[in-house]
Motif scaffolding. Structure first.
Motif, PDB file in Angstrom:
ATOM      1  N   PRO A  30      39.839  38.737  29.992  1.00  0.00           N
ATOM      2  CA  PRO A  30      39.656  39.297  30.750  1.00  0.00           C
ATOM      3  C   PRO A  30      38.695  40.031  29.976  1.00  0.00           C
ATOM      4  CG  PRO A  30      42.438  39.656  30.871  1.00  0.00           C
ATOM      5  CD  PRO A  30      41.670  38.808  30.216  1.00  0.00           C
ATOM      6  N   ARG A  31      38.962  39.095  27.762  1.00  0.00           N
ATOM      7  CA  ARG A  31      37.598  39.497  27.490  1.00  0.00           C
ATOM      8  C   ARG A  31      36.193  38.332  27.772  1.00  0.00           C
ATOM      9  NH1 ARG A  31      37.003  43.810  25.565  1.00  0.00           N
ATOM     10  NH2 ARG A  31      36.202  42.931  24.124  1.00  0.00           N
ATOM     11  N   LEU A  32      37.266  36.417  28.308  1.00  0.00           N
ATOM     12  CA  LEU A  32      36.249  35.863  28.786  1.00  0.00           C
ATOM     13  C   LEU A  32      35.653  36.674  30.021  1.00  0.00           C
ATOM     14  CD1 LEU A  32      37.957  32.583  28.431  1.00  0.00           C
ATOM     15  CD2 LEU A  32      36.371  33.779  26.855  1.00  0.00           C
ATOM     16  N   PHE A  33      36.120  37.628  30.997  1.00  0.00           N
ATOM     17  CA  PHE A  33      35.802  37.637  31.838  1.00  0.00           C
ATOM     18  C   PHE A  33      34.166  38.437  31.581  1.00  0.00           C
ATOM     19  CE2 PHE A  33      39.006  36.826  34.402  1.00  0.00           C
ATOM     20  CZ  PHE A  33      38.758  36.064  35.086  1.00  0.00           C
ATOM     21  N   VAL A  34      34.557  39.684  30.452  1.00  0.00           N
ATOM     22  CA  VAL A  34      33.466  40.859  30.528  1.00  0.00           C
ATOM     23  C   VAL A  34      32.331  40.339  29.777  1.00  0.00           C
ATOM     24  CG1 VAL A  34      33.090  42.503  28.179  1.00  0.00           C
ATOM     25  CG2 VAL A  34      35.025  42.834  29.219  1.00  0.00           C
ATOM     26  N   TYR A  35      32.732  38.816  28.875  1.00  0.00           N
ATOM     27  CA  TYR A  35      31.424  38.955  28.476  1.00  0.00           C
ATOM     28  C   TYR A  35      30.785  37.568  29.226  1.00  0.00           C
ATOM     29  CZ  TYR A  35      32.862  39.966  24.119  1.00  0.00           C
ATOM     30  OH  TYR A  35      33.617  41.418  23.280  1.00  0.00           O
ATOM     31  N   HIS A  36      31.425  37.132  30.141  1.00  0.00           N
ATOM     32  CA  HIS A  36      30.690  36.449  31.362  1.00  0.00           C
ATOM     33  C   HIS A  36      30.286  37.004  32.528  1.00  0.00           C
ATOM     34  CE1 HIS A  36      31.485  32.608  34.049  1.00  0.00           C
ATOM     35  NE2 HIS A  36      30.837  33.018  34.420  1.00  0.00           N
ATOM     36  N   ALA A  37      30.301  38.341  32.721  1.00  0.00           N
ATOM     37  CA  ALA A  37      29.687  39.329  33.504  1.00  0.00           C
ATOM     38  C   ALA A  37      29.002  39.743  32.981  1.00  0.00           C
ATOM     39  CB  ALA A  37      30.969  40.551  33.885  1.00  0.00           C
ATOM     40  N   SER A 107      43.619  34.643  38.746  1.00  0.00           N
ATOM     41  CA  SER A 107      42.976  34.348  38.625  1.00  0.00           C
ATOM     42  C   SER A 107      42.259  34.158  40.165  1.00  0.00           C
ATOM     43  CB  SER A 107      44.376  33.379  39.448  1.00  0.00           C
ATOM     44  OG  SER A 107      43.930  32.510  40.068  1.00  0.00           O
ATOM     45  N   ALA A 108      42.103  35.326  40.724  1.00  0.00           N
ATOM     46  CA  ALA A 108      41.069  36.035  41.803  1.00  0.00           C
ATOM     47  C   ALA A 108      39.912  36.088  41.150  1.00  0.00           C
ATOM     48  CB  ALA A 108      41.582  36.704  42.545  1.00  0.00           C
ATOM     49  N   ARG A 109      39.526  37.283  40.266  1.00  0.00           N
ATOM     50  CA  ARG A 109      38.776  36.780  39.327  1.00  0.00           C
ATOM     51  C   ARG A 109      38.087  35.817  39.159  1.00  0.00           C
ATOM     52  NH1 ARG A 109      40.451  40.596  41.717  1.00  0.00           N
ATOM     53  NH2 ARG A 109      39.813  39.249  43.784  1.00  0.00           N
ATOM     54  N   ARG A 110      38.929  34.696  38.232  1.00  0.00           N
ATOM     55  CA  ARG A 110      38.235  33.989  38.138  1.00  0.00           C
ATOM     56  C   ARG A 110      37.419  32.859  39.598  1.00  0.00           C
ATOM     57  NH1 ARG A 110      37.756  28.462  38.698  1.00  0.00           N
ATOM     58  NH2 ARG A 110      39.847  28.231  39.958  1.00  0.00           N
ATOM     59  N   LYS A 111      37.889  32.487  40.281  1.00  0.00           N
ATOM     60  CA  LYS A 111      37.596  31.995  41.577  1.00  0.00           C
ATOM     61  C   LYS A 111      36.127  32.616  41.604  1.00  0.00           C
ATOM     62  CE  LYS A 111      41.866  30.258  43.276  1.00  0.00           C
ATOM     63  NZ  LYS A 111      42.808  30.425  44.016  1.00  0.00           N
ATOM     64  N   GLY A 116      30.202  32.177  42.199  1.00  0.00           N
ATOM     65  CA  GLY A 116      29.318  33.007  42.000  1.00  0.00           C
ATOM     66  C   GLY A 116      29.208  34.214  42.700  1.00  0.00           C
ATOM     67  N   GLN A 117      30.427  34.750  42.770  1.00  0.00           N
ATOM     68  CA  GLN A 117      30.428  36.230  43.645  1.00  0.00           C
ATOM     69  C   GLN A 117      31.390  37.540  43.178  1.00  0.00           C
ATOM     70  OE1 GLN A 117      32.810  34.663  46.732  1.00  0.00           O
ATOM     71  NE2 GLN A 117      30.689  33.726  48.001  1.00  0.00           N
ATOM     72  N   ASN A 118      30.874  37.215  41.392  1.00  0.00           N
ATOM     73  CA  ASN A 118      31.620  38.271  41.074  1.00  0.00           C
ATOM     74  C   ASN A 118      30.550  39.931  41.045  1.00  0.00           C
ATOM     75  OD1 ASN A 118      33.196  40.076  38.614  1.00  0.00           O
ATOM     76  ND2 ASN A 118      31.364  39.855  37.844  1.00  0.00           N
ATOM     77  N   THR A 119      31.742  40.373  40.964  1.00  0.00           N
ATOM     78  CA  THR A 119      30.775  41.595  41.054  1.00  0.00           C
ATOM     79  C   THR A 119      30.478  43.214  40.446  1.00  0.00           C
ATOM     80  OG1 THR A 119      32.546  42.900  42.805  1.00  0.00           O
ATOM     81  CG2 THR A 119      30.313  41.659  43.456  1.00  0.00           C
ATOM     82  N   ARG A 120      31.963  43.085  39.368  1.00  0.00           N
ATOM     83  CA  ARG A 120      32.863  43.760  38.948  1.00  0.00           C
ATOM     84  C   ARG A 120      31.664  43.639  37.456  1.00  0.00           C
ATOM     85  NH1 ARG A 120      36.289  41.898  42.167  1.00  0.00           N
ATOM     86  NH2 ARG A 120      37.598  43.475  42.972  1.00  0.00           N
ATOM     87  N   TYR A 125      36.407  44.996  32.984  1.00  0.00           N
ATOM     88  CA  TYR A 125      37.130  44.177  32.563  1.00  0.00           C
ATOM     89  C   TYR A 125      37.921  44.236  31.448  1.00  0.00           C
ATOM     90  CZ  TYR A 125      35.944  40.663  36.153  1.00  0.00           C
ATOM     91  OH  TYR A 125      35.728  40.540  37.674  1.00  0.00           O
ATOM     92  N   ARG A 126      36.992  45.104  30.876  1.00  0.00           N
ATOM     93  CA  ARG A 126      37.712  46.110  29.146  1.00  0.00           C
ATOM     94  C   ARG A 126      38.771  47.035  30.055  1.00  0.00           C
ATOM     95  NH1 ARG A 126      32.211  45.851  28.249  1.00  0.00           N
ATOM     96  NH2 ARG A 126      31.773  44.830  26.466  1.00  0.00           N
ATOM     97  N   LEU A 127      38.520  47.243  30.732  1.00  0.00           N
ATOM     98  CA  LEU A 127      39.721  48.321  31.114  1.00  0.00           C
ATOM     99  C   LEU A 127      41.245  47.894  31.528  1.00  0.00           C
ATOM    100  CD1 LEU A 127      37.672  51.165  32.989  1.00  0.00           C
ATOM    101  CD2 LEU A 127      39.122  51.680  31.094  1.00  0.00           C
TER     102      LEU A 127
END
Length: 148
Positions: A30-37, A107-111, A116-120, A125-127
Motif C-alpha cells: 500500500p505504501r508503494l501504491f501511495v507513491y505510485h498514485a 492484487s486487484a489494485r495492482r492490476k 493505467g486505470q487507478n482512480t484511487r 491507500y494510506r487508510l
C-alpha cells in the motif's frame, strides 16, 4: 498424520516465517501504491518502475508466502492446534480470511495500476495500509493472549 505430528514444530516455524514475509508485503505494497498514485503519471518511467516493484512484490514474495502460511496453518489445524470451542480460534480464522481478502484487494489494485486505470488517491491507500495492521494485532492477541 503421525508423520506430520513429528514435524509440528518445523511446520509451526515455517508458518511463522511465511506470515512474517506475507505481512511485510501487506505493509509495504500500500505504501508503494501511495507513491505510485501521488508521484507517477501513466506511461512515465516512474510508473513503469512502480509497476515492476508492485508486481514482483506480489508474485515473488506476498502470494507464495500467503500460500505457505495457509498450507502450514491448515496442517496445524489438522493436527489439532485449534480449540474450535474457543472464541480466540474463530477470531484468528476470521481475521486470516479478512487478511486474505485484503491481499486480493491489493492484487486487484495492482492490476488497475498496470492497466493505467487507478482512480484511487494516495489517501485511500494510506487508510487501507492500516487494515493489515489491525488484523495482525487481532491475530497475535487472539493466539498469544487468548483474552476471549
Amino acid at each position: 498424520m503421525d508423520t506430520l505430528a513429528a514435524y509440528y514444530d518445523w511446520i509451526k516455524a515455517l508458518h511463522i516465517m511465511a506470515v512474517i514475509a506475507w505481512m511485510a508485503g501487506l505493509f509495504y505494497l500500500p505504501r508503494l501504491f501511495v507513491y505510485h498514485a501521488e508521484r507517477a503519471t501513466v506511461g512515465s518511467e516512474l510508473d513503469a518502475t512502480f509497476q515492476i516493484m508492485e508486481e514482483k512484490l506480489l508474485r515473488v514474495i506476498m502470494t507464495p508466502a500467503m500460500i505457505v502460511a495457509w498450507i502450514a496453518g491448515l496442517i496445524m489445524i489438522g493436527l489439532g492446534a485449534f480449540d474450535w470451542g474457543s472464541v480466540w480460534a474463530w477470531v484468528k480464522i476470521v481475521s486470516v480470511v479478512l487478511m486474505s481478502g485484503a491481499h486480493g484487494w491489493m492484487s486487484a489494485r495492482r492490476k488497475e495500476f498496470a492497466a493505467g486505470q487507478n482512480t484511487r488517491s494516495g489517501r485511500t491507500y494510506r487508510l487501507f495500509n492500516e487494515v493489515p495492521t489491525v488484523l495482525m494485532i487481532l491475530i497475535v492477541v487472539a493466539v498469544i493472549v487468548r483474552p476471549f
